[in-house]
Design an enzyme around this catalytic site. Sequence first.
Site, PDB file in Angstrom:
ATOM      1  CB  ALA A 135      -5.799  -1.337 -22.285  1.00 14.96           C
ATOM      2  CD  GLU A 373       4.220   5.718 -21.473  1.00  8.74           C
ATOM      3  OE1 GLU A 373       5.282   5.507 -20.853  1.00  8.74           O
ATOM      4  OE2 GLU A 373       3.868   5.589 -22.871  1.00  8.74           O
TER       5      GLU A 373
HETATM    6  N1  COS Z   1       7.319  -1.000  -9.119  1.00  6.97           N
HETATM    7  C1  COS Z   1       6.825  -1.754  -8.658  1.00  6.97           C
HETATM    8  N2  COS Z   1       5.723  -1.598  -7.387  1.00  6.97           N
HETATM    9  C2  COS Z   1       5.547  -0.321  -7.402  1.00  6.97           C
HETATM   10  C3  COS Z   1       5.803   0.714  -8.502  1.00  6.97           C
HETATM   11  C4  COS Z   1       6.836   0.470  -9.202  1.00  6.97           C
HETATM   12  N3  COS Z   1       7.285   1.514 -10.127  1.00  6.97           N
HETATM   13  N4  COS Z   1       5.293   1.884  -8.029  1.00  6.97           N
HETATM   14  C5  COS Z   1       4.363   1.483  -6.786  1.00  6.97           C
HETATM   15  N5  COS Z   1       4.489   0.189  -6.571  1.00  6.97           N
HETATM   16  C6  COS Z   1       3.796  -0.528  -5.448  1.00  6.97           C
HETATM   17  C7  COS Z   1       4.271   0.238  -4.040  1.00  6.97           C
HETATM   18  O1  COS Z   1       5.298  -0.153  -3.505  1.00  6.97           O
HETATM   19  C8  COS Z   1       3.081  -0.342  -3.329  1.00  6.97           C
HETATM   20  O2  COS Z   1       3.274  -1.537  -2.995  1.00  6.97           O
HETATM   21  P1  COS Z   1       2.910  -1.952  -1.349  1.00  6.97           P
HETATM   22  O3  COS Z   1       1.416  -1.702  -1.423  1.00  6.97           O
HETATM   23  O4  COS Z   1       3.061  -3.564  -1.611  1.00  6.97           O
HETATM   24  O5  COS Z   1       3.633  -1.182  -0.580  1.00  6.97           O
HETATM   25  C9  COS Z   1       1.679  -0.095  -4.339  1.00  6.97           C
HETATM   26  O6  COS Z   1       2.433  -0.321  -5.675  1.00  6.97           O
HETATM   27  C10 COS Z   1       0.964   0.932  -4.270  1.00  6.97           C
HETATM   28  O7  COS Z   1       1.814   1.978  -4.584  1.00  6.97           O
HETATM   29  P2  COS Z   1       1.544   3.383  -4.219  1.00  6.97           P
HETATM   30  O8  COS Z   1       0.979   3.545  -2.906  1.00  6.97           O
HETATM   31  O9  COS Z   1       2.564   4.494  -4.750  1.00  6.97           O
HETATM   32  O10 COS Z   1       0.246   3.856  -5.118  1.00  6.97           O
HETATM   33  P3  COS Z   1      -0.427   5.129  -5.475  1.00  6.97           P
HETATM   34  O11 COS Z   1      -2.062   4.634  -5.749  1.00  6.97           O
HETATM   35  O12 COS Z   1      -0.378   6.118  -4.349  1.00  6.97           O
HETATM   36  O13 COS Z   1      -0.016   5.655  -6.917  1.00  6.97           O
HETATM   37  C11 COS Z   1       0.481   7.293  -8.516  1.00  6.97           C
HETATM   38  C12 COS Z   1      -0.386   6.702  -7.182  1.00  6.97           C
HETATM   39  C13 COS Z   1      -0.004   8.664  -8.816  1.00  6.97           C
HETATM   40  C14 COS Z   1       1.771   7.119  -8.296  1.00  6.97           C
HETATM   41  C15 COS Z   1      -0.069   6.153  -9.817  1.00  6.97           C
HETATM   42  O14 COS Z   1      -1.433   5.946  -9.635  1.00  6.97           O
HETATM   43  C16 COS Z   1       0.436   6.609 -10.974  1.00  6.97           C
HETATM   44  O15 COS Z   1       1.478   6.542 -11.510  1.00  6.97           O
HETATM   45  N6  COS Z   1      -0.470   7.111 -11.718  1.00  6.97           N
HETATM   46  C17 COS Z   1      -0.515   7.705 -13.133  1.00  6.97           C
HETATM   47  C18 COS Z   1      -0.682   6.439 -14.055  1.00  6.97           C
HETATM   48  C19 COS Z   1      -0.404   6.915 -15.449  1.00  6.97           C
HETATM   49  O16 COS Z   1       0.758   7.160 -15.745  1.00  6.97           O
HETATM   50  N7  COS Z   1      -1.536   6.897 -16.229  1.00  6.97           N
HETATM   51  C20 COS Z   1      -1.266   7.075 -17.538  1.00  6.97           C
HETATM   52  C21 COS Z   1      -1.497   5.575 -18.380  1.00  6.97           C
HETATM   53  S1  COS Z   1      -0.517   4.999 -19.658  1.00  6.97           S
HETATM   54  S2  COS Z   1      -0.817   6.329 -20.870  1.00  6.97           S
END
Ligand code: COS
Length: 396
Positions: A135, A373
């Site tokens: 969730a 996702e």
């Molecule tokens: N594994 C481990 N750590 C991760 C990671 C991963 N795959 N991806 C990001 N992080 C970490 C980053 O390294 C960063 O760490 P630090 O602050 O220590 O440097 C932190 O998390 C924040 O990362 P980032 O700056 O990339 O965050 P954003 O807010 O820019 O991310 C996106 C934006 C759009 C990439 C993210 O919010 C996303 O994936 N959104 C889609 C969500 C989704 O899939 N929703 C559907 C729900 S499930 S049906």
Amino acid sequence: MVDRSFLDWPFFETAQRNAAERFERWAAERLPAVLGTEEDAERDVHGTVRRLVGALGEAGLLRHAAPGTEDAAGGLDVRTLCLARETLARASGLADFAFAMQGLGSAPISLHGTAAQKRRYLPRVSAGAAVAAFALSEAEAGSDVAAMTTTARPCPGGFRLDGSKTWISNAGVADFYVVFARSGDGGGTKGISAYIVDADSPGLSIGKNIDIIAPHPLGTLTFENCRVGADRILGEPGGGFKIAMATLDIFRSTVGAAALGFARRAFDEAVGRALTRRLFGQALAELQLIQAKIADMALAVDAAALLIYRAAWTKDCRGGRISREASMAKLYATEEAQRVIDEAVQIFGGLGVVRGTAVERLYREVRALRIYEGASEVQKLIIAGQVLKAAASIRK
Ligand code: COS
């Protein structure tokens, strides 16, 4: 019959090939009886998913979704997850869904749970005795996870959750939810923690099922003074965003695999149709315009498979983050599956849009995969971000 020669590709070892065979056999021998007719399954998606989870658990297949071992990846083998989803999706979208959600909903526990949390939840998930759910999304926080507003505040004995989640697969069916909430341990992505919330927790209520074009259990959760014990937080306080992203790193490749399964089935149906349907005094397959479609579809299927297996192999054999590989796999496979299925509908002509034909069902099933996702647009952001970060670090 679908070409299975991809199992000989070098990404796989005997364990994955054997697992693929077990899923194939189960889908052929057991699934039709568990699923019933497509109309019945769609009329009662909650009951159908419960039955599917029970049957997959009974067959020992859910241990791949929740292995419950102590290694860093929690025993999750991404290549097996991909082959499992691909195989199940070829047969039934709901069977794939039932399997996949057991994995997605329990992976945060597999990856970050304490020994006690793993003991409490994973054996039941693996046996099909408990249904899991993940969730994360909210009405105003889908792609932008950091915008979530559901809160988790400390209270005597644990935490108190308030807020709501939506687009939650298995809402109303699940026995527990891994819930991400703003815990006040920092702002933006830093202030989010993950909690395991049992479905019967006082203060948790479930809205009615959201009716979508390819029905499956999907709904809204509301938390009002919902209490969870101190032992139900997952990982470090404030570490929830990374738990969510690490889980999605694994499961995005598998969404690509599900899309690939749908595409393989559509391709198979389309080739069968092209060989048997006659017009202008010849088989459809003899028309060059149809051959061009078949070539494009074959290319898309193989290229998607290569990206998916590359991502899965990289995670299993090299470890670490695979955000770039997983996003490429999900983006390409879901977008191309949509095109392949659309062409299959075209090859079927009028029959392709008649309810009850396989390609019509696939046409409805595949659409959501480009959204959930992480929508295709989000995958592009992640790919570009990873490429630019790597290039910038080389230039330093
Ligand atoms: N594994 C481990 N750590 C991760 C990671 C991963 N795959 N991806 C990001 N992080 C970490 C980053 O390294 C960063 O760490 P630090 O602050 O220590 O440097 C932190 O998390 C924040 O990362 P980032 O700056 O990339 O965050 P954003 O807010 O820019 O991310 C996106 C934006 C759009 C990439 C993210 O919010 C996303 O994936 N959104 C889609 C969500 C989704 O899939 N929703 C559907 C729900 S499930 S049906």
